[in-house]
Design a protein around this motif. Structure first.
Motif, PDB file in Angstrom:
ATOM      1  N   PHE A   1      31.077  27.876  74.278  1.00  0.00           N
ATOM      2  CA  PHE A   1      30.764  29.286  74.467  1.00  0.00           C
ATOM      3  C   PHE A   1      31.622  30.142  73.539  1.00  0.00           C
ATOM      4  N   PRO A   2      31.068  31.240  73.003  1.00  0.00           N
ATOM      5  CA  PRO A   2      31.922  32.163  72.250  1.00  0.00           C
ATOM      6  C   PRO A   2      33.041  32.658  73.176  1.00  0.00           C
ATOM      7  N   LEU A   3      34.243  32.737  72.670  1.00  0.00           N
ATOM      8  CA  LEU A   3      35.379  33.163  73.492  1.00  0.00           C
ATOM      9  C   LEU A   3      35.108  34.505  74.170  1.00  0.00           C
ATOM     10  N   GLU A   4      34.446  35.418  73.464  1.00  0.00           N
ATOM     11  CA  GLU A   4      34.197  36.738  74.044  1.00  0.00           C
ATOM     12  C   GLU A   4      33.197  36.699  75.206  1.00  0.00           C
ATOM     13  N   SER A   5      32.507  35.574  75.406  1.00  0.00           N
ATOM     14  CA  SER A   5      31.573  35.462  76.529  1.00  0.00           C
ATOM     15  C   SER A   5      32.242  34.916  77.791  1.00  0.00           C
TER      16      SER A   5
ATOM     17  N   ASN B   1      43.364  22.678  72.104  1.00  0.00           N
ATOM     18  CA  ASN B   1      44.264  23.394  73.004  1.00  0.00           C
ATOM     19  C   ASN B   1      43.487  23.673  74.281  1.00  0.00           C
ATOM     20  N   TYR B   2      44.201  23.930  75.365  1.00  0.00           N
ATOM     21  CA  TYR B   2      43.547  24.062  76.673  1.00  0.00           C
ATOM     22  C   TYR B   2      43.918  25.353  77.380  1.00  0.00           C
ATOM     23  N   TYR B   3      43.027  25.749  78.268  1.00  0.00           N
ATOM     24  CA  TYR B   3      43.265  26.799  79.250  1.00  0.00           C
ATOM     25  C   TYR B   3      43.095  26.173  80.625  1.00  0.00           C
ATOM     26  N   SER B   4      43.838  26.658  81.589  1.00  0.00           N
ATOM     27  CA  SER B   4      43.551  26.359  82.983  1.00  0.00           C
ATOM     28  C   SER B   4      42.714  27.519  83.506  1.00  0.00           C
ATOM     29  N   LEU B   5      41.860  27.220  84.484  1.00  0.00           N
ATOM     30  CA  LEU B   5      41.032  28.252  85.090  1.00  0.00           C
ATOM     31  C   LEU B   5      41.666  28.710  86.390  1.00  0.00           C
ATOM     32  N   GLN B   6      41.653  30.004  86.630  1.00  0.00           N
ATOM     33  CA  GLN B   6      42.172  30.569  87.877  1.00  0.00           C
ATOM     34  C   GLN B   6      41.108  31.483  88.455  1.00  0.00           C
ATOM     35  N   VAL B   7      40.562  31.062  89.608  1.00  0.00           N
ATOM     36  CA  VAL B   7      39.489  31.806  90.259  1.00  0.00           C
ATOM     37  C   VAL B   7      39.798  31.907  91.748  1.00  0.00           C
ATOM     38  N   ASP B   8      39.887  33.116  92.247  1.00  0.00           N
ATOM     39  CA  ASP B   8      40.084  33.371  93.681  1.00  0.00           C
ATOM     40  C   ASP B   8      41.220  32.547  94.281  1.00  0.00           C
ATOM     41  N   GLY B   9      42.348  32.481  93.584  1.00  0.00           N
ATOM     42  CA  GLY B   9      43.530  31.789  94.082  1.00  0.00           C
ATOM     43  C   GLY B   9      43.538  30.296  93.856  1.00  0.00           C
ATOM     44  N   SER B  10      42.477  29.742  93.283  1.00  0.00           N
ATOM     45  CA  SER B  10      42.435  28.307  92.982  1.00  0.00           C
ATOM     46  C   SER B  10      42.621  28.086  91.492  1.00  0.00           C
TER      47      SER B  10
ATOM     48  N   ASN C   1      43.757  22.731  82.924  1.00  0.00           N
ATOM     49  CA  ASN C   1      43.248  22.217  81.655  1.00  0.00           C
ATOM     50  C   ASN C   1      41.736  21.982  81.673  1.00  0.00           C
ATOM     51  N   ALA C   2      41.002  22.866  82.317  1.00  0.00           N
ATOM     52  CA  ALA C   2      39.560  22.682  82.476  1.00  0.00           C
ATOM     53  C   ALA C   2      38.742  23.311  81.349  1.00  0.00           C
ATOM     54  N   ALA C   3      39.389  23.991  80.435  1.00  0.00           N
ATOM     55  CA  ALA C   3      38.695  24.581  79.288  1.00  0.00           C
ATOM     56  C   ALA C   3      39.470  24.211  78.030  1.00  0.00           C
ATOM     57  N   TRP C   4      38.748  23.923  76.965  1.00  0.00           N
ATOM     58  CA  TRP C   4      39.441  23.584  75.718  1.00  0.00           C
ATOM     59  C   TRP C   4      38.788  24.276  74.539  1.00  0.00           C
ATOM     60  N   PHE C   5      39.589  24.389  73.483  1.00  0.00           N
ATOM     61  CA  PHE C   5      39.120  25.016  72.251  1.00  0.00           C
ATOM     62  C   PHE C   5      39.895  24.433  71.085  1.00  0.00           C
ATOM     63  N   TYR C   6      39.333  24.594  69.910  1.00  0.00           N
ATOM     64  CA  TYR C   6      39.974  24.140  68.672  1.00  0.00           C
ATOM     65  C   TYR C   6      40.331  25.376  67.859  1.00  0.00           C
TER      66      TYR C   6
ATOM     67  N   LYS D   1      34.744  26.848  65.940  1.00  0.00           N
ATOM     68  CA  LYS D   1      35.900  27.751  65.866  1.00  0.00           C
ATOM     69  C   LYS D   1      35.590  29.023  66.647  1.00  0.00           C
ATOM     70  N   GLY D   2      36.546  29.463  67.456  1.00  0.00           N
ATOM     71  CA  GLY D   2      36.364  30.664  68.251  1.00  0.00           C
ATOM     72  C   GLY D   2      35.518  30.447  69.500  1.00  0.00           C
ATOM     73  N   ARG D   3      35.342  29.174  69.887  1.00  0.00           N
ATOM     74  CA  ARG D   3      34.502  28.839  71.030  1.00  0.00           C
ATOM     75  C   ARG D   3      35.281  27.996  72.040  1.00  0.00           C
ATOM     76  N   VAL D   4      34.819  28.027  73.288  1.00  0.00           N
ATOM     77  CA  VAL D   4      35.489  27.341  74.397  1.00  0.00           C
ATOM     78  C   VAL D   4      34.474  26.460  75.114  1.00  0.00           C
ATOM     79  N   ALA D   5      34.893  25.247  75.485  1.00  0.00           N
ATOM     80  CA  ALA D   5      34.061  24.333  76.279  1.00  0.00           C
ATOM     81  C   ALA D   5      34.773  24.051  77.598  1.00  0.00           C
ATOM     82  N   PHE D   6      34.011  23.532  78.556  1.00  0.00           N
ATOM     83  CA  PHE D   6      34.539  23.322  79.906  1.00  0.00           C
ATOM     84  C   PHE D   6      34.241  21.912  80.412  1.00  0.00           C
ATOM     85  N   TRP D   7      35.048  21.465  81.373  1.00  0.00           N
ATOM     86  CA  TRP D   7      34.839  20.199  82.070  1.00  0.00           C
ATOM     87  C   TRP D   7      35.533  20.283  83.419  1.00  0.00           C
TER      88      TRP D   7
END
Length: 94
Positions: free
Chosen positions: A26-30, A52-61, A65-70, A81-87
């Motif tokens: 997904f485009p990062l801005e989305s 590189n990774y992001y952790s997801l934080q939703v409603d206290g949970s 490392n559920a999202a990654w990007f290059y 480039k400039g996009r994020v994927a999830f698992w």
């Protein structure tokens, strides 16, 4: 339109995803910036480069490392480039 949902919340939505190896990038801005938390985790793909990774934080949970990007993908993967994927339990519908 592709949508990413985790913990009953839509975290990303776009009609401009790039599919690589079965993953929607997904485009990062989305992506809802409020759900992304930086992570120190990295991994390496021989043809895409260092992820590189992001952790997801939703409603206290948290989904670590559920999202990654290059940030600097190799030339063969320039289209993500400039996009994020999830698992890790993130549901993708397209």
């Amino acid at each position: 339109m592709a949508t990413a949902r985790w913990n009953n919340k839509i975290i990303a939505s776009s009609d401009d995803t790039v599919v690589v190896e079965g993953n929607h990038y997904f485009p990062l801005e989305s992506v809802d910036p409020a759900v992304l938390a930086s992570s120190e985790h990295t991994s390496f793909c021989p043809w895409k480069g260092t992820a590189n990774y992001y952790s997801l934080q939703v409603d206290g949970s948290e989904n670590a490392n559920a999202a990654w990007f290059y940030a600097e993908p190799k030339e063969a993967a320039a289209q993500i480039k400039g996009r994020v994927a999830f698992w890790k339990g993130v549901e993708i519908t397209a």
